[in-house]
Design a protein around this motif. Structure first.
Motif, PDB file in Angstrom:
ATOM      1  N   ASP A  77       1.024  -1.236   0.211  1.00 34.48           N
ATOM      2  CA  ASP A  77      -0.008  -0.011   0.048  1.00 34.48           C
ATOM      3  C   ASP A  77       0.852   1.290  -0.143  1.00 34.48           C
ATOM      4  O   ASP A  77       1.781   1.330   0.730  1.00 34.48           O
ATOM      5  N   GLU A 129      -4.184   7.929  -6.760  1.00 32.88           N
ATOM      6  CA  GLU A 129      -5.201   7.216  -6.215  1.00 32.88           C
ATOM      7  C   GLU A 129      -6.621   7.835  -6.900  1.00 32.88           C
ATOM      8  O   GLU A 129      -7.549   7.130  -7.200  1.00 32.88           O
ATOM      9  N   LYS A 164      -4.193   1.732  -4.632  1.00 36.28           N
ATOM     10  CA  LYS A 164      -3.130   2.154  -3.563  1.00 36.28           C
ATOM     11  C   LYS A 164      -2.015   1.040  -3.562  1.00 36.28           C
ATOM     12  O   LYS A 164      -1.103   1.188  -3.082  1.00 36.28           O
TER      13      LYS A 164
END
Length: 622
Positions: A297, A361, A367
């Protein structure tokens, strides 16, 4: 001469605070009209610029107290407070630009919450760093933390609720520790004014207790390991602009508190205070960089790198405490200037990184780096901004992260040469720990840019990405440019920091004599990015003629997209090598964590947060 043309800084700051509060109120009330919200982002930008002008005028002012006109809010003006105010103002500029390009895409409820709480947080943090007493600092810091909580839980997902609940519990614990610390001081000094606390001698046992409580309390806000659990979760769950405010603004107030208590309010620190801070800082920096390499992430990865840089800044603060205790002025000067310079630099490159991640994003909905790839061709301006931020984060020349970390290295070298066994033992170890942290950061630079921006897209969302609008692009391009300016301009900026911490011209000259000359540093920094281009231009005519491109060859197999390096594969050797250290993240029993996140308790805490926020707003306006 320039300062004489500007309005009074206190008047500018007052106008900015009032403007932030009006933008917070109107942003909430007028959320159904997206164009009005965009215009209010322009007003936020004006308020941030006014705060910036006020901070610049107060940077080199002597320590004194004053009151803001109209608001009658007592402030303490000093170089340190003005530097933190400057950081808050820059964060306000970047957030306003990002909101100008992104608020119109949100639904009215989300738009009102983001605009209202972001402006309220900026007002609280700007007032907090200028507070002249502990009560105002704690109330405003608590107000900013509650704004952060409601920004984290903006989406009704289980992940966001869990992240917000962790932040709520940890920060309430931090506030409680700070209340106890300043209550102990109040029992002895009968005042919470910083000027009175400075002038009141405290018994050694009381000083030690207050320092440990304040280190833990402010350490939670700063993300000091092992008190950091709220940081990665909140950065991933909150909107990108809110994550930027957490990393670049809110956590810096925690560092300000540690610096004030450790070096200012309680008098000359004993040696063990500084050594304790140095050890915690080295651990935070190393483990932050190590854990970042395991993340896929993008925003969680950047959050762990925030912890790494918090540790580096604390190395500067801890080194200054040790230098003060040992009466080593060069050690104090190098580490404190390096720590404060890195505090500013981190706010710049982390703003560029988090807002660039927000742009990715928004344009792709992604992400997870494993699903990205090939974005450098599709989002070139975002790729350049993110690359500059990554190189600055990796402390590579000629960018600003290198300049500030080099000063901290110089301080650690002076610590190694200091008389006594402590310096000879810890100085080299801390320098090695900082070097290892830098190596991990460089690996992360390769991982993020190589996986997310090079190669082939790994999903349709990445393949269909386009560059974000001009406002979002400007929000991450501007801090990236400032990273370059602060890196190339470091020879001229460092003396300003020496002046900011109160060094005389003779002491500044003595400090400069231990460094490479200013013109030579400037030439070297400018040559580093130009030299490869000159070499390429020199030998370009000797290249073989361009050949017809064909399919790639990989050990006898045709190239496939699946052969491209992945984030998991990149970090796998480190996962194996440091497996015992990665297991430390699971030291808390799962059953205990599950009890803290039961639905009934989470709902109770959310209601408690709403009541507390309302009470604090009433107290602030009263």
């Amino acid at each position: 001469m320039i300062y004489a043309l500007l309005p009074d800084p206190l008047l500018l700051l007052t106008s900015a605070l009032v403007g932030y509060l009006l933008c917070a109120l109107l942003g909430w009330l007028l959320a159904p009209w997206s164009r009005v919200s965009t215009l209010l982002s322009g007003v936020t930008l004006i308020c941030a610029v006014a705060t910036l002008l006020a901070a610049v005028q107060m940077l080199f002012a002597p320590l004194h107290s004053a009151r803001l006109p109209w608001l009658h809010y007592a402030v303490e003006i000093s170089g340190l407070n003005a530097l933190l105010l400057l950081v808050m103002a820059l964060c306000g500029v970047f957030a306003a630009l990002y909101h100008a390009g992104s608020l119109s895409r949100l639904n009215p409820r989300a738009r009102g919450r983001l605009a209202g709480l972001s402006n309220l947080m900026l007002a609280a943090l700007s007032a907090a760093v200028m507070a002249d007493n502990a009560l105002a600092l704690l109330l405003l810091l608590e107000l900013a933390a509650l704004c952060g909580y409601f920004l984290i839980v903006h989406a009704p997902s289980a992940k966001s609720l869990r992240a917000g609940h962790s932040q709520f519990l940890l920060m309430r614990s931090g506030t409680l520790l700070l209340v106890v610390a300043f209550a102990l001081i109040y029992c002895h000094s009968h005042s919470l004014q910083f000027s009175v606390i400075r002038a009141t001698p405290l018994p050694d046992a009381l000083r030690n207790a207050v320092f440990l409580l304040a280190l833990a309390g402010f350490g939670i806000y700063a993300g000091l390991m092992p008190l950091h659990a709220w940081v990665p979760q909140s950065h991933s769950s909150a909107p990108a602009s809110a994550a930027m405010l957490f990393s670049s603004a809110l956590m810096k107030v925690g560092l300000l508190g540690i610096l004030k208590v450790g070096l200012d309010l309680l008098g000359t620190p004993p040696l063990w205070w500084g050594v304790l801070v140095l050890l915690l800082a080295a651990g935070t920096a190393f483990f932050g960089g190590l854990y970042a390499l395991m993340e896929h992430d993008l925003r969680r990865l950047l959050a762990y790198h925030t912890l790494e840089n918090i540790g580096i800044i604390l190395l500067g603060i801890g080194g200054a405490m040790v230098g003060t205790a040992l009466q080593q002025p060069l050690l104090t000067a190098f580490t404190l200037i390096g720590g404060l310079f890195h505090l500013l630099n981190h706010s710049l490159f982390k703003s560029a990184l988090l807002l660039a991640a927000g742009a990715i994003e928004q344009q792709t909905g992604l992400k997870d780096m494993e699903k990205m790839g090939g974005l450098a061709r599709l989002m070139p301006w975002t790729a350049v901004s993110l690359l500059i931020g990554l190189v600055a984060m990796g402390a590579l020349p000629p960018l600003n992260g290198f300049a500030s970390e080099w000063l901290i290295y110089q301080g650690l070298f002076h610590f190694s040469a200091a008389p006594g066994f402590i310096g000879h033992l810890f100085g080299p170890l801390l320098a090695v720990a900082l070097a290892l942290t830098g190596a991990l950061a460089v690996m992360c630079v390769s991982k993020v840019f190589g996986v997310a921006f090079l190669g082939a897209p790994r999903c349709d969302a990445a393949a269909n990405a386009v560059q974000a609008n001009v406002w979002i692009t400007l929000s991450h391009a501007l801090p990236a440019v400032l990273c370059l300016v602060c890196g190339l301009g470091a020879p001229w900026i460092i003396p300003l920091f020496a002046r900011l911490i109160g060094l005389t011209s003779e002491q500044t000259l003595s400090l400069s004599d231990t460094l490479v000359s200013t013109p030579l540093i400037a030439i070297l920094l400018l040559a580093m990015p130009l030299l490869p281009l000159l070499i390429a231009a020199r030998y370009q005519t000797r290249r073989q003629p361009r050949r017809v491109q064909g399919s790639a060859w990989a050990c006898g197999y045709g190239h496939e997209d699946a052969m491209v390096i992945t984030a998991t594969g990149f970090a796998q050797p480190l996962r194996v090598m440091f497996a015992p250290l990665y297991q430390l993240r699971r030291w808390l029993p799962g059953s205990f964590g599950d009890r803290l996140h039961r639905n009934a308790f989470v709902a109770f805490c959310r209601g408690l947060a709403a009541v507390e926020l309302a009470v604090l707003l009433v107290v602030a306006f009263a």
